[in-house]
Write a protein that holds these residues in place. Sequence first.
Motif, PDB file in Angstrom:
ATOM      1  N   HIS A  88       0.846  -1.184   0.000  1.00 11.60           N
ATOM      2  CA  HIS A  88       0.000   0.000   0.000  1.00 11.60           C
ATOM      3  C   HIS A  88       0.890   1.246   0.000  1.00 11.60           C
ATOM      4  CE1 HIS A  88      -2.883  -3.023   1.257  1.00 11.60           C
ATOM      5  NE2 HIS A  88      -3.858  -2.164   1.079  1.00 11.60           N
ATOM      6  N   VAL A  89       0.606   2.121  -0.961  1.00 17.12           N
ATOM      7  CA  VAL A  89       1.383   3.356  -1.065  1.00 17.12           C
ATOM      8  C   VAL A  89       0.417   4.528  -1.165  1.00 17.12           C
ATOM      9  CG1 VAL A  89       3.367   2.250  -2.161  1.00 17.12           C
ATOM     10  CG2 VAL A  89       1.513   3.156  -3.578  1.00 17.12           C
ATOM     11  N   GLY A  90       0.869   5.696  -0.758  1.00 19.59           N
ATOM     12  CA  GLY A  90       0.051   6.888  -0.840  1.00 19.59           C
ATOM     13  C   GLY A  90      -0.080   7.363  -2.284  1.00 19.59           C
ATOM     14  N   GLU A  91      -1.203   8.017  -2.571  1.00 18.00           N
ATOM     15  CA  GLU A  91      -1.429   8.456  -3.947  1.00 18.00           C
ATOM     16  C   GLU A  91      -0.445   9.543  -4.364  1.00 18.00           C
ATOM     17  OE1 GLU A  91      -2.865  11.523  -4.932  1.00 18.00           O
ATOM     18  OE2 GLU A  91      -3.016  12.385  -2.930  1.00 18.00           O
ATOM     19  N   ASP A  92       0.219  10.185  -3.402  1.00 23.99           N
ATOM     20  CA  ASP A  92       1.199  11.215  -3.726  1.00 23.99           C
ATOM     21  C   ASP A  92       2.622  10.667  -3.790  1.00 23.99           C
ATOM     22  OD1 ASP A  92       1.215  10.628  -1.032  1.00 23.99           O
ATOM     23  OD2 ASP A  92       1.765  12.656  -0.408  1.00 23.99           O
ATOM     24  N   GLU A  93       2.783   9.338  -3.641  1.00 16.86           N
ATOM     25  CA  GLU A  93       4.120   8.749  -3.637  1.00 16.86           C
ATOM     26  C   GLU A  93       4.509   8.156  -4.987  1.00 16.86           C
ATOM     27  OE1 GLU A  93       5.114   7.162   0.739  1.00 16.86           O
ATOM     28  OE2 GLU A  93       3.432   6.107  -0.185  1.00 16.86           O
ATOM     29  N   ILE A  94       3.523   7.840  -5.823  1.00 12.21           N
ATOM     30  CA  ILE A  94       3.824   7.203  -7.107  1.00 12.21           C
ATOM     31  C   ILE A  94       3.169   8.008  -8.225  1.00 12.21           C
ATOM     32  CG2 ILE A  94       4.013   4.917  -6.052  1.00 12.21           C
ATOM     33  CD1 ILE A  94       1.206   4.313  -7.133  1.00 12.21           C
ATOM     34  N   TRP A  95       3.533   7.657  -9.442  1.00 12.81           N
ATOM     35  CA  TRP A  95       2.899   8.288 -10.605  1.00 12.81           C
ATOM     36  C   TRP A  95       1.468   7.802 -10.738  1.00 12.81           C
ATOM     37  CZ3 TRP A  95       0.489   6.280 -14.856  1.00 12.81           C
ATOM     38  CH2 TRP A  95       0.201   7.181 -15.888  1.00 12.81           C
ATOM     39  N   LYS A  96       0.596   8.698 -11.145  1.00  9.24           N
ATOM     40  CA  LYS A  96      -0.794   8.345 -11.419  1.00  9.24           C
ATOM     41  C   LYS A  96      -1.260   9.172 -12.597  1.00  9.24           C
ATOM     42  CE  LYS A  96      -2.667  11.629  -8.039  1.00  9.24           C
ATOM     43  NZ  LYS A  96      -1.368  12.187  -7.660  1.00  9.24           N
ATOM     44  N   PRO A  97      -2.206   8.684 -13.374  1.00  5.35           N
ATOM     45  CA  PRO A  97      -2.688   9.416 -14.550  1.00  5.35           C
ATOM     46  C   PRO A  97      -3.418  10.694 -14.129  1.00  5.35           C
ATOM     47  CG  PRO A  97      -4.016   7.455 -14.158  1.00  5.35           C
ATOM     48  CD  PRO A  97      -2.849   7.360 -13.244  1.00  5.35           C
ATOM     49  N   ASP A  98      -3.162  11.757 -14.871  1.00  4.46           N
ATOM     50  CA  ASP A  98      -3.766  13.058 -14.551  1.00  4.46           C
ATOM     51  C   ASP A  98      -5.115  13.209 -15.246  1.00  4.46           C
ATOM     52  OD1 ASP A  98      -2.544  13.078 -17.013  1.00  4.46           O
ATOM     53  OD2 ASP A  98      -2.100  15.226 -16.961  1.00  4.46           O
ATOM     54  N   LEU A  99      -6.054  12.353 -14.891  1.00  4.52           N
ATOM     55  CA  LEU A  99      -7.382  12.410 -15.491  1.00  4.52           C
ATOM     56  C   LEU A  99      -8.165  13.577 -14.895  1.00  4.52           C
ATOM     57  CD1 LEU A  99      -8.456   8.660 -15.691  1.00  4.52           C
ATOM     58  CD2 LEU A  99      -7.216  10.062 -17.342  1.00  4.52           C
ATOM     59  N   THR A 100      -8.749  14.374 -15.770  1.00  2.00           N
ATOM     60  CA  THR A 100      -9.487  15.564 -15.361  1.00  2.00           C
ATOM     61  C   THR A 100     -10.810  15.608 -16.108  1.00  2.00           C
ATOM     62  OG1 THR A 100      -7.403  16.740 -15.011  1.00  2.00           O
ATOM     63  CG2 THR A 100      -9.396  18.075 -15.164  1.00  2.00           C
ATOM     64  N   VAL A 101     -11.863  16.013 -15.427  1.00  7.38           N
ATOM     65  CA  VAL A 101     -13.178  16.174 -16.050  1.00  7.38           C
ATOM     66  C   VAL A 101     -13.163  17.468 -16.867  1.00  7.38           C
ATOM     67  CG1 VAL A 101     -15.646  16.452 -15.639  1.00  7.38           C
ATOM     68  CG2 VAL A 101     -14.319  14.890 -14.213  1.00  7.38           C
ATOM     69  N   TYR A 102     -13.408  17.341 -18.175  1.00  7.66           N
ATOM     70  CA  TYR A 102     -13.317  18.496 -19.070  1.00  7.66           C
ATOM     71  C   TYR A 102     -14.501  19.444 -18.932  1.00  7.66           C
ATOM     72  CZ  TYR A 102      -9.604  15.843 -21.403  1.00  7.66           C
ATOM     73  OH  TYR A 102      -8.453  15.151 -21.684  1.00  7.66           O
TER      74      TYR A 102
END
Length: 419
Positions: free
Chosen positions: A107-121
Amino acid sequence: MAGVGLIVMAVIGIMTLASVSADESGSDWWRLNKQLRETLLNNYDKNVIPQRTHNGSVRVRVNTAIRGVWLDEMSQVLHINMWFIMRWRDERLHWDPKDYGGLNSLHVGEDEIWKPDLTVYNNADITDIDHYGNTHAIVTQGKVLWVPPAHVRVECPMDLTYWPYDLQTCHVYFGSWTAHGWQIELNYANFSTEVSVGNYYNLKRSHNWQMLTGSLHRHDNYYSCCPEPYFTMHLQFNLKRVSPSFAPTVVVPACVVSLVTLIQFVLPLTHPQRITVGCTALLLTLMELLYLAMTLPPLASSLPIIVKFYGQTLVVVAVSVGVCAGLFRLTNSHVSTPPPAILKTVLTGPLATILFLRGYTEKVGHSGSGGDDGEVLEDGHAPRYDHEWLLVAAAADRIAVIAFIATFVITLIAFVAVV
């Protein structure tokens, strides 16, 4: 007694050894977990996309789970409580469980690894583009699972034509804010395009909107400037309004107004209570229109059929009340001016049969008890045209009846067709 003491000492010794072994095992698990975390995250740059090669994109499988939807009609904004379910592979987070005592997940924090920058347009709240909560991700030998909860607000233009039994279709468009398709390839999770609806944890179950269906699609966009594709995920909702209170507050008053209006037309033309009944129907219609004006959002794109019905009923009832008032004026005073000749010709022709006016046409010419229209009576009084104007009033009344019945039937068919 010595034997019992030896047995007790042996049991205590075994329990002590088991406790020490358990402590050592627990401390070993913590040590392996910490060691694995340090190994994976040491020199890990979370801002770098985990691509194997320059042209090798990261495939991110996306799905959603809906936990609650409600529609703010005044602002035409759809609020959605949902979970974004995202899976991808990051080779920098791969390890061999044999090297870490069989430890196969972390288990890792969401700010510790890369994650996709999905944004609602099409987000309606432009001051908040961070839709996701601060949740952990689960890493299993390089495979990352991230399921953040989100509160999304999107604009949803409404069509209120069949209000209050209307269906609304709302859309959510989201995708990567900075990466193109050769960097992040968005795809469906398990090749499914259906959106799951949660049967529990639905915090907005009491709202009067029910989600019928939902689907998720991907749009591949290409632009003349660039050869690479740009992926956009399209989430579509079909919502149905569910509110039992609309039947007694909208549908029943419409039936009552129609009944009162028909009672007015059934009464004889010279009945003094016609104006009273007509004014009552007029007041009920105005009150219902005021209620609708306070309930419905101001829209420029559509007008509900029920509002059209009340508006047309208001016009028909007002015309009927005016006809009644004119009729009493004509029958209670000596009218020395005849109606236009062309109008009298039309009303005494075939139209009289269609409108059932033969009972009135037979009396034309007998307003002053003379033989001909406008005949001067023996006592020197001016000629009267009461029956001629009575014919005109009856024709207007018949036309008002036909207009009201046609309006009621057409509106009822259009309104009931979607119920």
